[in-house]
Design a protein around this motif. Structure first.
Motif, PDB file in Angstrom:
ATOM      1  N   PHE A 167       0.830  -1.208   0.000  1.00 50.36           N
ATOM      2  CA  PHE A 167       0.000   0.000   0.000  1.00 50.36           C
ATOM      3  C   PHE A 167       0.859   1.250   0.000  1.00 50.36           C
ATOM      4  O   PHE A 167       1.781   1.397   0.804  1.00 50.36           O
ATOM      5  N   ARG A 168       0.557   2.194  -0.919  1.00 50.69           N
ATOM      6  CA  ARG A 168       1.327   3.421  -1.070  1.00 50.69           C
ATOM      7  C   ARG A 168       0.619   4.643  -0.487  1.00 50.69           C
ATOM      8  O   ARG A 168       1.264   5.612  -0.124  1.00 50.69           O
ATOM      9  N   GLY A 169      -0.681   4.648  -0.423  1.00 50.94           N
ATOM     10  CA  GLY A 169      -1.403   5.800   0.091  1.00 50.94           C
ATOM     11  C   GLY A 169      -2.684   6.022  -0.684  1.00 50.94           C
ATOM     12  O   GLY A 169      -3.085   5.215  -1.522  1.00 50.94           O
ATOM     13  N   TYR A 170      -3.336   7.132  -0.396  1.00 52.63           N
ATOM     14  CA  TYR A 170      -4.593   7.430  -1.063  1.00 52.63           C
ATOM     15  C   TYR A 170      -4.662   8.916  -1.380  1.00 52.63           C
ATOM     16  O   TYR A 170      -3.919   9.737  -0.843  1.00 52.63           O
ATOM     17  N   SER A 171      -5.553   9.264  -2.285  1.00 53.72           N
ATOM     18  CA  SER A 171      -5.858  10.657  -2.595  1.00 53.72           C
ATOM     19  C   SER A 171      -7.364  10.760  -2.758  1.00 53.72           C
ATOM     20  O   SER A 171      -8.082   9.756  -2.760  1.00 53.72           O
ATOM     21  N   LEU A 172      -7.863  11.977  -2.889  1.00 55.34           N
ATOM     22  CA  LEU A 172      -9.299  12.204  -2.965  1.00 55.34           C
ATOM     23  C   LEU A 172      -9.595  13.070  -4.186  1.00 55.34           C
ATOM     24  O   LEU A 172      -9.099  14.192  -4.287  1.00 55.34           O
ATOM     25  N   GLN A 173     -10.384  12.526  -5.119  1.00 55.85           N
ATOM     26  CA  GLN A 173     -10.721  13.268  -6.327  1.00 55.85           C
ATOM     27  C   GLN A 173     -12.152  13.779  -6.241  1.00 55.85           C
ATOM     28  O   GLN A 173     -13.096  13.007  -6.078  1.00 55.85           O
ATOM     29  N   LEU A 174     -12.316  15.104  -6.347  1.00 54.06           N
ATOM     30  CA  LEU A 174     -13.639  15.709  -6.337  1.00 54.06           C
ATOM     31  C   LEU A 174     -13.979  16.181  -7.742  1.00 54.06           C
ATOM     32  O   LEU A 174     -13.195  16.899  -8.371  1.00 54.06           O
ATOM     33  N   THR A 175     -15.142  15.771  -8.223  1.00 50.37           N
ATOM     34  CA  THR A 175     -15.624  16.167  -9.538  1.00 50.37           C
ATOM     35  C   THR A 175     -16.952  16.889  -9.378  1.00 50.37           C
ATOM     36  O   THR A 175     -17.813  16.455  -8.613  1.00 50.37           O
ATOM     37  N   THR A 176     -17.105  18.000 -10.096  1.00 48.87           N
ATOM     38  CA  THR A 176     -18.339  18.763 -10.036  1.00 48.87           C
ATOM     39  C   THR A 176     -18.611  19.417 -11.381  1.00 48.87           C
ATOM     40  O   THR A 176     -17.683  19.736 -12.131  1.00 48.87           O
ATOM     41  N   ASP A 211       0.167  19.519  -3.209  1.00 48.17           N
ATOM     42  CA  ASP A 211      -0.782  18.509  -2.766  1.00 48.17           C
ATOM     43  C   ASP A 211      -2.145  18.666  -3.434  1.00 48.17           C
ATOM     44  O   ASP A 211      -3.156  18.200  -2.918  1.00 48.17           O
ATOM     45  N   PHE A 212      -2.166  19.336  -4.601  1.00 52.41           N
ATOM     46  CA  PHE A 212      -3.435  19.663  -5.239  1.00 52.41           C
ATOM     47  C   PHE A 212      -3.260  19.638  -6.754  1.00 52.41           C
ATOM     48  O   PHE A 212      -2.217  20.036  -7.284  1.00 52.41           O
ATOM     49  N   PHE A 213      -4.288  19.153  -7.446  1.00 54.27           N
ATOM     50  CA  PHE A 213      -4.303  19.135  -8.905  1.00 54.27           C
ATOM     51  C   PHE A 213      -5.726  19.440  -9.360  1.00 54.27           C
ATOM     52  O   PHE A 213      -6.699  19.040  -8.706  1.00 54.27           O
ATOM     53  N   PHE A 262      -7.153  16.095  -4.357  1.00 58.00           N
ATOM     54  CA  PHE A 262      -6.583  16.578  -3.108  1.00 58.00           C
ATOM     55  C   PHE A 262      -5.622  15.524  -2.562  1.00 58.00           C
ATOM     56  O   PHE A 262      -5.978  14.351  -2.425  1.00 58.00           O
ATOM     57  N   GLY A 263      -4.386  15.970  -2.254  1.00 57.08           N
ATOM     58  CA  GLY A 263      -3.390  15.027  -1.739  1.00 57.08           C
ATOM     59  C   GLY A 263      -2.877  14.091  -2.805  1.00 57.08           C
ATOM     60  O   GLY A 263      -2.649  12.917  -2.538  1.00 57.08           O
ATOM     61  N   TYR A 264      -2.654  14.593  -4.032  1.00 57.98           N
ATOM     62  CA  TYR A 264      -2.312  13.684  -5.128  1.00 57.98           C
ATOM     63  C   TYR A 264      -0.951  13.025  -4.947  1.00 57.98           C
ATOM     64  O   TYR A 264      -0.675  11.986  -5.544  1.00 57.98           O
ATOM     65  N   LYS A 265      -0.085  13.596  -4.108  1.00 57.76           N
ATOM     66  CA  LYS A 265       1.189  12.925  -3.846  1.00 57.76           C
ATOM     67  C   LYS A 265       1.002  11.699  -2.962  1.00 57.76           C
ATOM     68  O   LYS A 265       1.901  10.872  -2.839  1.00 57.76           O
ATOM     69  N   GLY A 266      -0.137  11.595  -2.325  1.00 59.49           N
ATOM     70  CA  GLY A 266      -0.420  10.461  -1.464  1.00 59.49           C
ATOM     71  C   GLY A 266      -0.582  10.889  -0.024  1.00 59.49           C
ATOM     72  O   GLY A 266       0.252  11.596   0.534  1.00 59.49           O
ATOM     73  N   LEU A 267      -1.683  10.472   0.588  1.00 63.84           N
ATOM     74  CA  LEU A 267      -1.942  10.732   1.995  1.00 63.84           C
ATOM     75  C   LEU A 267      -1.742   9.444   2.778  1.00 63.84           C
ATOM     76  O   LEU A 267      -2.022   8.353   2.293  1.00 63.84           O
ATOM     77  N   HIS A 268      -1.267   9.596   4.004  1.00 58.18           N
ATOM     78  CA  HIS A 268      -1.090   8.429   4.857  1.00 58.18           C
ATOM     79  C   HIS A 268      -2.446   7.918   5.328  1.00 58.18           C
ATOM     80  O   HIS A 268      -3.355   8.691   5.588  1.00 58.18           O
TER      81      HIS A 268
END
Length: 726
Positions: free
Chosen positions: A255-264, A341-343, A355-361
């Motif tokens: 496991f490397r981590g997670y990120s959160l993608q918001l689409t609107t 940490d944003f794209f 959000f957190g595209y580099k990876g969150l713990h």
């Protein structure tokens, strides 16, 4: 099968690949329309304990309850849950006796939500229905109606329960109470034969569908009046062994981590406003749940030995945001916004933020509670992503997991990529965590389309392809154009990364294989600690008094270090400072790829695995030897402890010999526990999984002399375990 070439222009493949695939992948299919009268299944049920309804008569729920006046059915076509699902919602009113009756087309599978139409925002969705399948199995959120026979299904009374454990009994990471989340548990087990499935198939589906709890957020953050939606999808990434994927089927389970993608599809903010490009910058922010802390990735720079590694911590006063986002134009002419940490990018009329595209713990579970999305300080949406974690207790994949074999021709060209699908087995009955082959009927229900992708970024303009395939029917994928494995063929056509992606239940899953550093590879091993840590002057001091005391395992204490040839490797230890902690660098002993970074609960540390070549691997066990919860496992559920912050690599990372892969935390003297003599790193080397002496692999004469000098003054207690280094 579909394939595309894409031009996404990030500087680092492993970070931007996620975003590139998310935005370039084909949109999930909408619910199809059938000619003539649609074939439907009428689902009937009755509200029970914990719920009340308008005009309630007869036997209602026991005690006080939450108002429910409508039942909303959400279509899911082969696991695809997203904005397209909003186009096919079905809504029915609850009758005065608590009964509801909703006809559902068999062209899709469905989720049932209990809704209070008089409320707004997250409070509008009161509960999600969950259905038992049989004793000992997880309950089912997704009704596989596309597979049903017959015209009606009575699920019985639905009683409120506030724990995810009821929904996902086989998902240890998610077995926690969920604040603000209620599930409506049906009283009647679902009969497998009604869905043209065996009981085993239905149980496998139930064990993998807990992510569909995100349907509550999907509906709560959409408006039928305005058509505006906000969707937050958590994306999880695992890394695997590139070389082993050519030798045989190989999984990417580190496991490397997670990120959160918001689409609107809202017009709250434009890309120029996100970047402050010619207009004032507008803050776009995602706040973790109140009172919770989320950690990002630390800086790549290595501090001095007296300074801890700083990692960004997001919480009540520091959101993940576009603070320093800069807009760039890609090779294809698209505009993208990039920050640490944003794209953000605009695709098909919808703006997506990662959000957190580099990876969150994530140490155990994602923080439970509402993540708040704000634009210019105004709340726009709220999400509880803590209910959608596809992780087992050891942070591997809870759900369908692909294993990959790369087939090559005589010149190293990739001729095909074979993908098989396995399910996590907590008992490891076959000797490994993944044993059971996923039934095609389960794959057909959970995954619409998967992608195999190829990436090269280091030899010029980025070259990137992905191929879409049906995981239920297609086990082999052919690249759309020439790609080479490893360092074969033209440099621009070498696949530096090979991976598999799929989206299911509102979650993204990435499985990446990153190429080793083969050209000009270093030969032999290096010590896992810098030479200055082992240089004690000439002549070296004599062995300490009491060297032969069999009760004292710390036998050589030369200044900053001890060396002990015990168990299956060598220990390099460090004296505790009189006050404050220090941080000792740990080096990659070989060129290779990181295969694991896992917590070691027994020794309250972390184990790092590195695959050096086809047969040789190295283990670096970081042992701070401290009972201080700020060191290990951490000061909170969300925030990594001091030792975890000092780990600088993740599974799938390629490393060079001598790279700083971690630092051992050396706590001050007052924290010394009785069960561990001194902070140290254990170095083990294995050849075809058999422990060998690390000293034998060192070919650099300076390093060999230094180690031999330590050995000349090393003594060991009697009765210690037989060492691999005599």
């Amino acid at each position: 099968m579909t394939w595309r070439s894409a031009h996404c222009d990030p500087g680092v493949a492993s970070l931007a690949l996620v975003t590139c695939l998310l935005l370039a992948a084909a949109p999930a299919r909408a619910v199809p329309e059938s000619g003539g009268k649609p074939d439907v299944l009428v689902v009937r049920g009755q509200l029970g304990d914990g719920f009340v309804w308008p005009g309630q008569v007869g036997h209602g729920g026991a005690g006080p309850g939450v108002l429910v006046d409508t039942v909303v059915a959400v279509p899911v076509l082969r696991g695809a849950l997203g904005p397209q699902s909003l186009l096919g919602l079905r809504t029915v009113w609850v009758g005065p006796n608590g009964w509801f009756r909703v006809p559902l087309e068999k062209t899709s599978d469905w989720l049932l939500l209990l809704v209070d139409s008089t409320a707004s925002g997250p409070a509008r969705v009161v509960a999600q229905a969950a259905f038992p399948v049989r004793a000992g199995a997880s309950t089912l959120l997704l009704l596989p109606i596309s597979r049903t026979v017959g015209g009606s299904l009575n699920v019985g009374r639905l009683a409120a329960t506030g724990t995810v454990a009821t929904v996902a009994l086989e998902a240890p990471m998610a077995q926690q109470p969920v604040a603000g989340r209620v599930f409506a548990l049906a009283e009647r087990p679902l009969p497998a034969h009604r869905f043209s499935l065996t009981e085993q198939q239905l149980a496998e589906l139930a064990a993998s569908d807990d992510g569909f709890a995100s349907a509550m957020d999907l509906v709560a953050n959409s408006s039928s009046e305005t058509g505006i939606f906000y969707v937050l999808r958590p994306d999880f990434t695992w890394g695997g062994d590139y070389a082993a994927a050519r030798d045989g089927f190989q999984g990417a389970f580190g496991f490397r981590g997670y990120s959160l993608q918001l689409t609107t599809n809202s017009t709250d903010v434009t890309l120029p406003q996100i970047c402050g490009d010619g207009v004032p910058r507008v803050p776009v922010e995602l706040f973790p749940p109140p009172g919770r802390v989320v950690a990002g990735r630390g800086s790549p720079e290595v501090p001095d030995d007296n300074t801890p590694t700083a990692v960004p911590l997001y919480g009540d006063t520091k959101p993940i945001a576009n603070d320093n986002a800069v807009c760039v134009v890609t090779e294809g002419g698209a505009v993208e916004a990039w920050d640490d940490d944003f794209f953000a990018a605009l695709r098909d009329g919808s703006i997506s933020h990662t959000f957190g595209y580099k990876g969150l713990h994530v140490k155990s579970a994602l923080p439970l509670g509402s993540w708040a999305y704000e634009v210019a300080g105004e709340a726009k949406a709220a999400f509880d992503v803590g209910v959608t974690v596809p992780l087992t207790a050891d942070r591997t994949v809870n759900g369908p997991a692909p294993v990959v074999r790369v087939n090559t021709g005589g010149m190293g060209e990739i001729t095909s990529v074979e993908v098989a699908w396995l399910l996590y087995d907590p008992a490891a009955s076959c000797g490994q965590p993944y044993c059971d082959v996923v039934d095609p009927a389960v794959l057909e229900t959970l995954i619409d389309e998967a992608l195999v992708y190829f990436d090269n970024v280091s030899t010029g303009p980025r070259r990137f392809d992905f191929v879409g395939f049906d995981p239920a029917t297609q086990p082999s994928i052919v690249p759309p154009r020439s790609w080479y494995w490893g360092y074969n063929g033209p440099a621009s056509e070498q696949a530096e990364v090979i991976g598999v992606f799929y989206s299911s239940a509102g979650r993204g899953h990435f499985f990446t294989f990153q190429r080793y550093v083969y050209p000009a590879a270093h030969q032999g091993l290096w010590l896992p600690v810098p030479l200055e840590y082992t240089d004690y002057g000439t002549p070296p001091p004599p062995p300490p008094d009491g060297c032969n005391n069999p009760t004292d395992p710390v036998l050589v204490t030369y200044g900053q270090q001890f060396l002990l040839p015990q168990h299956d490797g060598l220990d390099f230890g460090f004296d505790r400072p009189p006050a404050d902690a220090v941080y000792r660098r740990i080096l990659a002993p070989c060129d290779g790829v990181v295969t694991q970074v896992v917590m070691n609960d027994l020794m309250k540390g972390f184990d790092l695995g590195i695959q050096c070549d086809a047969t040789r691997s190295a283990l670096l066990a970081l042992k701070p030897c401290s009972d201080d919860p700020a060191v290990y496992p951490g000061s909170s559920l969300d925030e990594p402890g001091a030792q975890e912050r000092e780990i600088r690599v993740f599974p799938g990372d390629a490393v060079r010999r001598g790279d700083v892969v971690a630092r051992v935390v050396v706590p001050w003297q007052a924290t010394k526990p009785t069960w561990c003599p001194a902070p140290h790193v254990h170095w083990g080397v294995f050849d075809n999984a058999a422990a060998v002496c690390p000293r034998d692999g060192i070919v650099d004469q300076t390093q060999r002399d230094q180690l031999d000098d330590l050995y000349a003054h090393l003594c060991a207690p009697t009765g210690w375990l037989t060492p691999v280094c005599p």
